[in-house]
Design a protein around this motif. Sequence first.
Motif, PDB file in Angstrom:
ATOM      1  N   THR A 132     -25.019  27.546 -30.977  1.00 11.08           N
ATOM      2  CA  THR A 132     -24.955  28.998 -30.858  1.00 11.08           C
ATOM      3  C   THR A 132     -26.036  29.717 -31.658  1.00 11.08           C
ATOM      4  OG1 THR A 132     -23.483  30.921 -31.076  1.00 11.08           O
ATOM      5  CG2 THR A 132     -23.318  29.248 -32.771  1.00 11.08           C
ATOM      6  N   THR A 133     -27.030  28.955 -32.159  1.00 11.69           N
ATOM      7  CA  THR A 133     -28.026  29.588 -33.019  1.00 11.69           C
ATOM      8  C   THR A 133     -29.377  29.771 -32.328  1.00 11.69           C
ATOM      9  OG1 THR A 133     -29.007  27.566 -33.966  1.00 11.69           O
ATOM     10  CG2 THR A 133     -26.966  28.370 -34.964  1.00 11.69           C
ATOM     11  N   ILE A 134     -30.217  30.586 -32.961  1.00 12.60           N
ATOM     12  CA  ILE A 134     -31.561  30.855 -32.442  1.00 12.60           C
ATOM     13  C   ILE A 134     -32.593  29.875 -32.993  1.00 12.60           C
ATOM     14  CG2 ILE A 134     -31.056  33.307 -32.236  1.00 12.60           C
ATOM     15  CD1 ILE A 134     -32.893  33.735 -34.709  1.00 12.60           C
ATOM     16  N   SER A 135     -32.164  28.919 -33.819  1.00 15.28           N
ATOM     17  CA  SER A 135     -33.145  28.119 -34.549  1.00 15.28           C
ATOM     18  C   SER A 135     -33.177  26.660 -34.108  1.00 15.28           C
ATOM     19  CB  SER A 135     -32.878  28.195 -36.054  1.00 15.28           C
ATOM     20  OG  SER A 135     -31.616  27.635 -36.362  1.00 15.28           O
ATOM     21  N   ALA A 136     -34.340  26.042 -34.290  1.00 10.65           N
ATOM     22  CA  ALA A 136     -34.529  24.609 -34.096  1.00 10.65           C
ATOM     23  C   ALA A 136     -35.433  24.128 -35.212  1.00 10.65           C
ATOM     24  CB  ALA A 136     -35.152  24.314 -32.732  1.00 10.65           C
ATOM     25  N   VAL A 137     -34.938  23.189 -36.005  1.00 12.38           N
ATOM     26  CA  VAL A 137     -35.677  22.725 -37.178  1.00 12.38           C
ATOM     27  C   VAL A 137     -36.331  21.385 -36.857  1.00 12.38           C
ATOM     28  CG1 VAL A 137     -35.549  22.174 -39.628  1.00 12.38           C
ATOM     29  CG2 VAL A 137     -34.026  23.904 -38.666  1.00 12.38           C
ATOM     30  N   ILE A 138     -37.650  21.340 -36.978  1.00 12.69           N
ATOM     31  CA  ILE A 138     -38.431  20.163 -36.584  1.00 12.69           C
ATOM     32  C   ILE A 138     -39.358  19.758 -37.732  1.00 12.69           C
ATOM     33  CG2 ILE A 138     -40.048  19.213 -34.893  1.00 12.69           C
ATOM     34  CD1 ILE A 138     -37.354  19.997 -33.674  1.00 12.69           C
ATOM     35  N   THR A 139     -39.494  18.443 -37.938  1.00 10.10           N
ATOM     36  CA  THR A 139     -40.354  17.912 -38.986  1.00 10.10           C
ATOM     37  C   THR A 139     -41.714  17.510 -38.417  1.00 10.10           C
ATOM     38  OG1 THR A 139     -38.455  17.079 -40.250  1.00 10.10           O
ATOM     39  CG2 THR A 139     -40.605  16.103 -40.729  1.00 10.10           C
ATOM     40  N   ASP A 140     -42.781  17.935 -39.077  1.00 13.75           N
ATOM     41  CA  ASP A 140     -44.138  17.533 -38.708  1.00 13.75           C
ATOM     42  C   ASP A 140     -44.365  16.101 -39.201  1.00 13.75           C
ATOM     43  OD1 ASP A 140     -47.046  17.108 -39.066  1.00 13.75           O
ATOM     44  OD2 ASP A 140     -47.210  19.181 -38.396  1.00 13.75           O
ATOM     45  N   THR A 141     -44.618  15.184 -38.280  1.00  8.42           N
ATOM     46  CA  THR A 141     -44.753  13.774 -38.639  1.00  8.42           C
ATOM     47  C   THR A 141     -45.895  13.537 -39.615  1.00  8.42           C
ATOM     48  OG1 THR A 141     -43.924  13.189 -36.443  1.00  8.42           O
ATOM     49  CG2 THR A 141     -44.977  11.442 -37.695  1.00  8.42           C
ATOM     50  N   ALA A 142     -46.990  14.249 -39.451  1.00  8.96           N
ATOM     51  CA  ALA A 142     -48.166  14.018 -40.274  1.00  8.96           C
ATOM     52  C   ALA A 142     -47.991  14.517 -41.704  1.00  8.96           C
ATOM     53  CB  ALA A 142     -49.382  14.678 -39.641  1.00  8.96           C
ATOM     54  N   THR A 143     -47.379  15.693 -41.862  1.00  5.51           N
ATOM     55  CA  THR A 143     -47.282  16.310 -43.193  1.00  5.51           C
ATOM     56  C   THR A 143     -45.904  16.172 -43.824  1.00  5.51           C
ATOM     57  OG1 THR A 143     -46.614  18.467 -42.310  1.00  5.51           O
ATOM     58  CG2 THR A 143     -48.987  18.029 -42.477  1.00  5.51           C
ATOM     59  N   HIS A 144     -44.891  15.795 -43.021  1.00  4.83           N
ATOM     60  CA  HIS A 144     -43.485  15.730 -43.464  1.00  4.83           C
ATOM     61  C   HIS A 144     -42.912  17.116 -43.752  1.00  4.83           C
ATOM     62  CE1 HIS A 144     -43.781  11.387 -43.635  1.00  4.83           C
ATOM     63  NE2 HIS A 144     -44.861  11.508 -44.389  1.00  4.83           N
ATOM     64  N   HIS A 145     -43.606  18.157 -43.307  1.00  7.47           N
ATOM     65  CA  HIS A 145     -43.106  19.519 -43.507  1.00  7.47           C
ATOM     66  C   HIS A 145     -42.044  19.819 -42.447  1.00  7.47           C
ATOM     67  CE1 HIS A 145     -43.902  24.128 -43.715  1.00  7.47           C
ATOM     68  NE2 HIS A 145     -42.897  23.768 -44.498  1.00  7.47           N
ATOM     69  N   LYS A 146     -40.872  20.217 -42.905  1.00  7.90           N
ATOM     70  CA  LYS A 146     -39.750  20.519 -42.017  1.00  7.90           C
ATOM     71  C   LYS A 146     -39.571  22.030 -41.957  1.00  7.90           C
ATOM     72  CE  LYS A 146     -34.849  19.272 -41.414  1.00  7.90           C
ATOM     73  NZ  LYS A 146     -33.730  18.481 -41.959  1.00  7.90           N
ATOM     74  N   ALA A 147     -39.655  22.597 -40.754  1.00  7.51           N
ATOM     75  CA  ALA A 147     -39.600  24.053 -40.622  1.00  7.51           C
ATOM     76  C   ALA A 147     -38.911  24.431 -39.316  1.00  7.51           C
ATOM     77  CB  ALA A 147     -41.000  24.655 -40.680  1.00  7.51           C
ATOM     78  N   ALA A 148     -38.458  25.676 -39.262  1.00  9.35           N
ATOM     79  CA  ALA A 148     -37.680  26.153 -38.120  1.00  9.35           C
ATOM     80  C   ALA A 148     -38.504  27.060 -37.221  1.00  9.35           C
ATOM     81  CB  ALA A 148     -36.447  26.914 -38.602  1.00  9.35           C
ATOM     82  N   MET A 149     -38.281  26.906 -35.902  1.00  6.78           N
ATOM     83  CA  MET A 149     -38.671  27.943 -34.963  1.00  6.78           C
ATOM     84  C   MET A 149     -37.419  28.759 -34.683  1.00  6.78           C
ATOM     85  SD  MET A 149     -39.175  25.769 -31.399  1.00  6.78           S
ATOM     86  CE  MET A 149     -40.468  24.740 -32.074  1.00  6.78           C
ATOM     87  N   MET A 150     -37.572  30.059 -34.641  1.00  9.58           N
ATOM     88  CA  MET A 150     -36.425  30.952 -34.476  1.00  9.58           C
ATOM     89  C   MET A 150     -36.740  31.981 -33.406  1.00  9.58           C
ATOM     90  SD  MET A 150     -35.434  31.385 -38.507  1.00  9.58           S
ATOM     91  CE  MET A 150     -37.151  31.280 -39.064  1.00  9.58           C
ATOM     92  N   ASP A 151     -35.975  31.930 -32.331  1.00  5.25           N
ATOM     93  CA  ASP A 151     -36.231  32.828 -31.213  1.00  5.25           C
ATOM     94  C   ASP A 151     -34.958  32.944 -30.382  1.00  5.25           C
ATOM     95  OD1 ASP A 151     -37.286  33.943 -28.644  1.00  5.25           O
ATOM     96  OD2 ASP A 151     -39.207  33.610 -29.634  1.00  5.25           O
ATOM     97  N   LEU A 152     -34.685  34.131 -29.890  1.00  3.93           N
ATOM     98  CA  LEU A 152     -33.465  34.361 -29.101  1.00  3.93           C
ATOM     99  C   LEU A 152     -33.399  33.488 -27.853  1.00  3.93           C
ATOM    100  CD1 LEU A 152     -33.382  38.251 -29.360  1.00  3.93           C
ATOM    101  CD2 LEU A 152     -31.913  36.658 -30.582  1.00  3.93           C
ATOM    102  N   VAL A 153     -34.542  33.118 -27.309  1.00  4.62           N
ATOM    103  CA  VAL A 153     -34.536  32.324 -26.078  1.00  4.62           C
ATOM    104  C   VAL A 153     -34.041  30.906 -26.319  1.00  4.62           C
ATOM    105  CG1 VAL A 153     -36.399  33.658 -25.038  1.00  4.62           C
ATOM    106  CG2 VAL A 153     -36.948  31.585 -26.340  1.00  4.62           C
ATOM    107  N   LEU A 154     -33.901  30.490 -27.565  1.00  7.62           N
ATOM    108  CA  LEU A 154     -33.457  29.137 -27.870  1.00  7.62           C
ATOM    109  C   LEU A 154     -31.937  28.985 -27.880  1.00  7.62           C
ATOM    110  CD1 LEU A 154     -35.926  28.189 -30.770  1.00  7.62           C
ATOM    111  CD2 LEU A 154     -36.165  27.775 -28.312  1.00  7.62           C
ATOM    112  N   VAL A 155     -31.213  30.083 -27.806  1.00  5.77           N
ATOM    113  CA  VAL A 155     -29.752  29.985 -27.789  1.00  5.77           C
ATOM    114  C   VAL A 155     -29.300  29.319 -26.487  1.00  5.77           C
ATOM    115  CG1 VAL A 155     -27.570  31.252 -27.874  1.00  5.77           C
ATOM    116  CG2 VAL A 155     -29.540  32.058 -29.188  1.00  5.77           C
TER     117      VAL A 155
END
Length: 368
Positions: A132-155
């Motif tokens: 039910t959320t607007i977010s998807a949290v994905i880890t960058d394989t190269a840098t190991h940086h984990k961050a979210a994309m947040m957008d209403l279209v992702l619900v």
Amino acid sequence: AGAVRHLPAAIKRRGLKKALIVTGPTLIGRGLLDGVLEEMEEQGLLYVIYNKVEQNPTDENVEDAVKVFLENGCDCMLALGGGAPLDCAKAVGARIARPNRQIRQLQGLFRVVKQIPMLFAVPTTAGSGSETTISAVITDTATHHKAAMMDLVLVPRCAVLDPVLTAGLPPQVTAATGMDALTHAVEAYLCWTYNTRQSLRMAEEAVAAIFANLEKAYADGSDLAAREKMLNASFKAGFAFTRAGVGNVHAIAHTLGGLYGTAHGLANAVILPVVLEDYGEAVFAKLARLAELVGVRGANDAEKARGFISEIRAMNARMGIPDGFDFIRDEDMDTMVSWALKEANPVYPVPVIYDRARCRNVIERLRK
């Protein structure tokens, strides 16, 4: 219970013909897909399965699944699993909608915008609320940086909360994912800017339900009544934080997931009481209200708030969740602080804004 078997008919009613099923590597072996696949075949629906989603989904997972979707002519997605498959499927949709953008270019606020393929979400844990959320949290394989994309279209357009699918979870997974849901509800409740009466109510109801049912589900995985209440609590917590935001607990937890592969729910469970204690009187009034809802007593707001935090620690201890981590490396501290501050500020409406020194001090308190 059993509601997931009605999902293929709902897909067919929408005129869709071929689904990409996004899931993790263990769920097929546990038989959780059996009922869905039988009904898909009964309905004459085609499907292809991508089942390589990692515990912390990566950009490589997303790109592999995008390739499967496009090469097989899929027109929708069915995500089945914990937060990882659900988030991965959202990111797959984002990449299909924006084929000229990479994952790192889509992370942040409102960078997808275009409609993604229709997504049906079936959580098999009561934790992430990703259905039910607007977010998807994905880890960058190269840098190991984990961050979210947040957008209403992702619900997701449709979610199925079927407690049968959570009945076989190991107790430690039940505990960690349940504390993840609690973190969502508490952090949303403490956000100052974006809450509405509805999101505050949802957060309160989620906290009360988790305190009443999580340990029941932990002790007896076959307790479908407790499992169903936990699924609804996770959904409500997800609703609350997708409206109001999360906070410094999540910002720090994502650094642990990216650098060390720490399960997100476990990270949140350990970090939550530490951050709440650090916030101090800035959150006493709101935590006191939550304390009253779950039966924690005190002479004043400060006592109630501290009692609420103590009960979170006690719940963790009763379910075997540690009170710190022994793997945080000295050489990673500056990176963790930088990543956490970049995520939390200025996006999250936190009750206390951290500077580098305060953020580092909190992370130091997580080390055993």
